[in-house]
Design an enzyme around this catalytic site. Sequence first.
Site, PDB file in Angstrom:
ATOM      1  CG  ASP A  37      62.218 -19.006   2.765  1.00 28.53           C
ATOM      2  OD1 ASP A  37      61.747 -18.160   1.988  1.00 28.53           O
ATOM      3  OD2 ASP A  37      62.756 -20.060   2.384  1.00 28.53           O
ATOM      4  CD  GLU A  38      63.713 -14.962  -0.588  1.00 26.03           C
ATOM      5  OE1 GLU A  38      64.777 -14.500  -1.059  1.00 26.03           O
ATOM      6  OE2 GLU A  38      62.744 -15.259  -1.296  1.00 26.03           O
TER       7      GLU A  38
END
Length: 292
Positions: A37-38
């Site tokens: 998620d980054e």
Amino acid sequence: PSLITVPPHYSIYLDYSKRAKRIYERYTDRIESFGIDECWLDVTCARRKLEDISEEIRHTIKHELGITVSIGASFNKIFAKLGSDMKKPDAVTLITEDNFRDKIWKLPAADLLFVGKNCTRKLEVHGIETIGDIAKTPVDSLEGWLGCRGRDLWMYANGLDKTPIDFYWNKPPVKSLSNGTTAYRDLMNNDDVHILTAALSESVAARLRRIGSKAMGVSINVRDSKLRTYTRQCKLRIPTSDGVTVSEYAMKLFQDSYNWDKDTAVRSISVGVYDLCDERSAMQLDFLSVIV
């Protein structure tokens, strides 16, 4: 007894991550994932103010996906990552070449990317507690305490990281593989450890064979019942994708470094391989080691 368990929804989590990346693609083709998620984005091609683009991305994700994001905007990857953790859950943190000393140097050394628990303890022994302390310490001293990682941390703390952000369609080569687990009960002796290590080694070796690779190094990560962590690694003479071979090296690493008389029971173990090469690569064999 009163614990309430909630089932995970990994597929939904992954879907939102992919949808967010499609939004990023409106701004740049240089998108490098860092976990699920980054991402790092290089938006210099947009020729707009960094803070304006960051705020626009934040508002777009909130409006289209209904979730919040924290964005770190900076002139290099290390400070961008650091900025993304400074304000949560819905904010933009701008770190520039003019203000990074005021914003970052006062933060704990552990906040800097790649400074883990063991590294933090080593730095504290030498009186280094903040990122600014790292930046102001002679690089030769850091290298003496931490090896080549010391120079990297000195460069990161001083804003000298120039690592480029890759294009989103480029998949980085696999550099290492690992598999670990927490035992359902504490492991009390070498036999207990060997059973778990053998299973983990075979799992890692199967993944090596699946991607058509062999490993030139084996590593273990051990956590005891007091939550202390030990990491050891070694190089191999001949690359391997054999689970038995990986297990043998992993157990040797464990037995050479773990003292049952002094250390407590083992809580969890991870077995890894690194320095991967193509299984079809030609290599010079050691005649004596083959026939022994």
